[in-house]
Design a protein around this motif. Structure first.
Motif, PDB file in Angstrom:
ATOM      1  N   UNK A 115      82.759 109.376 -35.273  1.00 49.03           N
ATOM      2  CA  UNK A 115      84.017 108.861 -35.802  1.00 49.03           C
ATOM      3  C   UNK A 115      84.795 108.101 -34.731  1.00 49.03           C
ATOM      4  N   UNK A 116      85.350 106.970 -35.129  1.00 49.67           N
ATOM      5  CA  UNK A 116      86.238 106.192 -34.262  1.00 49.67           C
ATOM      6  C   UNK A 116      87.652 106.269 -34.836  1.00 49.67           C
ATOM      7  N   UNK A 117      88.639 106.532 -33.985  1.00 47.35           N
ATOM      8  CA  UNK A 117      90.028 106.659 -34.411  1.00 47.35           C
ATOM      9  C   UNK A 117      90.823 105.426 -34.013  1.00 47.35           C
ATOM     10  N   UNK A 118      91.534 104.822 -34.958  1.00 52.39           N
ATOM     11  CA  UNK A 118      92.362 103.646 -34.668  1.00 52.39           C
ATOM     12  C   UNK A 118      93.774 103.892 -35.172  1.00 52.39           C
ATOM     13  N   UNK A 119      94.702 104.075 -34.234  1.00 49.71           N
ATOM     14  CA  UNK A 119      96.107 104.316 -34.579  1.00 49.71           C
ATOM     15  C   UNK A 119      96.945 104.017 -33.348  1.00 49.71           C
ATOM     16  N   UNK A 120      98.111 103.405 -33.552  1.00 49.11           N
ATOM     17  CA  UNK A 120      98.926 103.047 -32.396  1.00 49.11           C
ATOM     18  C   UNK A 120      99.709 104.224 -31.836  1.00 49.11           C
ATOM     19  N   UNK A 137      79.918 119.417 -37.191  1.00 45.63           N
ATOM     20  CA  UNK A 137      79.142 118.237 -37.588  1.00 45.63           C
ATOM     21  C   UNK A 137      79.871 116.915 -37.355  1.00 45.63           C
ATOM     22  N   UNK A 138      81.041 116.953 -36.724  1.00 42.22           N
ATOM     23  CA  UNK A 138      81.822 115.735 -36.507  1.00 42.22           C
ATOM     24  C   UNK A 138      82.082 115.513 -35.014  1.00 42.22           C
ATOM     25  N   UNK A 139      82.043 114.253 -34.601  1.00 39.33           N
ATOM     26  CA  UNK A 139      82.250 113.900 -33.191  1.00 39.33           C
ATOM     27  C   UNK A 139      83.078 112.625 -33.086  1.00 39.33           C
ATOM     28  N   UNK A 140      84.177 112.671 -32.347  1.00 35.16           N
ATOM     29  CA  UNK A 140      84.994 111.483 -32.109  1.00 35.16           C
ATOM     30  C   UNK A 140      84.400 110.742 -30.917  1.00 35.16           C
ATOM     31  N   UNK A 141      83.967 109.514 -31.146  1.00 34.61           N
ATOM     32  CA  UNK A 141      83.278 108.765 -30.087  1.00 34.61           C
ATOM     33  C   UNK A 141      84.180 107.741 -29.406  1.00 34.61           C
ATOM     34  N   UNK A 142      85.392 107.557 -29.931  1.00 32.92           N
ATOM     35  CA  UNK A 142      86.286 106.597 -29.295  1.00 32.92           C
ATOM     36  C   UNK A 142      87.628 106.524 -29.987  1.00 32.92           C
ATOM     37  N   UNK A 143      88.595 105.892 -29.284  1.00 39.01           N
ATOM     38  CA  UNK A 143      89.928 105.698 -29.838  1.00 39.01           C
ATOM     39  C   UNK A 143      90.379 104.269 -29.568  1.00 39.01           C
ATOM     40  N   UNK A 144      91.261 103.768 -30.428  1.00 39.69           N
ATOM     41  CA  UNK A 144      91.806 102.423 -30.249  1.00 39.69           C
ATOM     42  C   UNK A 144      93.274 102.440 -30.657  1.00 39.69           C
ATOM     43  N   UNK A 145      94.101 101.682 -29.921  1.00 40.89           N
ATOM     44  CA  UNK A 145      95.547 101.709 -30.165  1.00 40.89           C
ATOM     45  C   UNK A 145      96.040 100.532 -30.991  1.00 40.89           C
ATOM     46  N   UNK A 146      95.143  99.595 -31.307  1.00 41.13           N
ATOM     47  CA  UNK A 146      95.522  98.484 -32.187  1.00 41.13           C
ATOM     48  C   UNK A 146      94.285  97.950 -32.901  1.00 41.13           C
ATOM     49  N   UNK A 147      94.513  97.055 -33.853  1.00 41.60           N
ATOM     50  CA  UNK A 147      93.414  96.569 -34.663  1.00 41.60           C
ATOM     51  C   UNK A 147      92.369  95.773 -33.906  1.00 41.60           C
TER      52      UNK A 147
END
Length: 215
Positions: A5-10, A27-37
């Protein structure tokens, strides 16, 4: 194999909260984050996660634009929009752009987890609150088209009614004493039989068919 899962939220606090909820699941893994589109799009293209959780209002590129770009460049990624803003036009726009889920940030943790799992499996998940609100119009208008519910088994009718009441898969399973996997199977059969794409379609059919009025 875990769902990536990738998370995108400011908002850092939102990303942190989502990460804690999701990574508590085996069964879930966060592989990255992003602060903008823009950074979210770049991260999606490089990481190719299974699911992208994206806020609808972000700097530089909003969640709707991001969804359209992702559908064009990396269509294997399943997008779930998560937002504070409970607006019908956002729901329609997100699904029209190719998102397979639409959740409110105030939704229960179980709903978020269920939506990610559903998206990874290629299914759609919309917040029960939104489903209920979108369908409230059917409760207050006379039936125009009476569709037969005879094509559904008794159990499918029960599941369909509970979907129309805004219940999640977990809630439906608990109500009917069946497993989440069995609920998912029933939903797949319902979508195929009713020729709809998601829970809202099932619920709309229920209200339009008069099934809710049947004993």
């Amino acid at each position: 194999m875990k769902t990536r899962v990738l998370l995108a939220d400011d908002q850092v606090s939102i990303r942190t909260g989502f990460r804690r909820i999701l990574e508590a699941q085996h069964d879930l893994q966060v592989v990255g984050e992003a602060e903008n589109g823009v950074t979210a799009l770049a991260a999606t293209r490089s990481l190719v996660p299974d699911v992208l959780l994206a806020d609808i209002r972000m700097p530089e590129m909003n969640g709707l634009e991001l969804t359209r770009e992702v559908m064009q460049s990396t269509p294997s990624v399943h997008v779930v929009i998560v937002t504070t803003f409970d607006l019908d036009e956002y729901v329609h726009a997100a699904l029209g752009a190719g998102a397979c889920g639409f959740l409110l940030k105030r939704s229960r943790s179980a709903v978020l987890i269920e939506a990610v799992r559903a998206a990874a499996a290629g299914d759609s998940m919309i917040s029960p609150e939104i489903t209920t609100r979108l369908l409230s119009r059917f409760r207050n208008r006379p039936l125009v088209v009476h569709q037969s519910s005879e094509l559904l088994t008794k159990r499918e009718q029960e599941v369909a009614r509970l979907v129309a009441e805004g219940m999640t898969n977990a809630d439906i399973g608990a109500e009917l004493f069946i497993s989440a996997g069995t609920v998912k199977t029933h939903l797949a059969h319902l979508q195929k039989k009713l020729k709809v794409q998601n829970r809202v379609g099932i619920a709309a059919w229920v209200w339009g068919s008069g099934l809710m009025e049947e004993p």
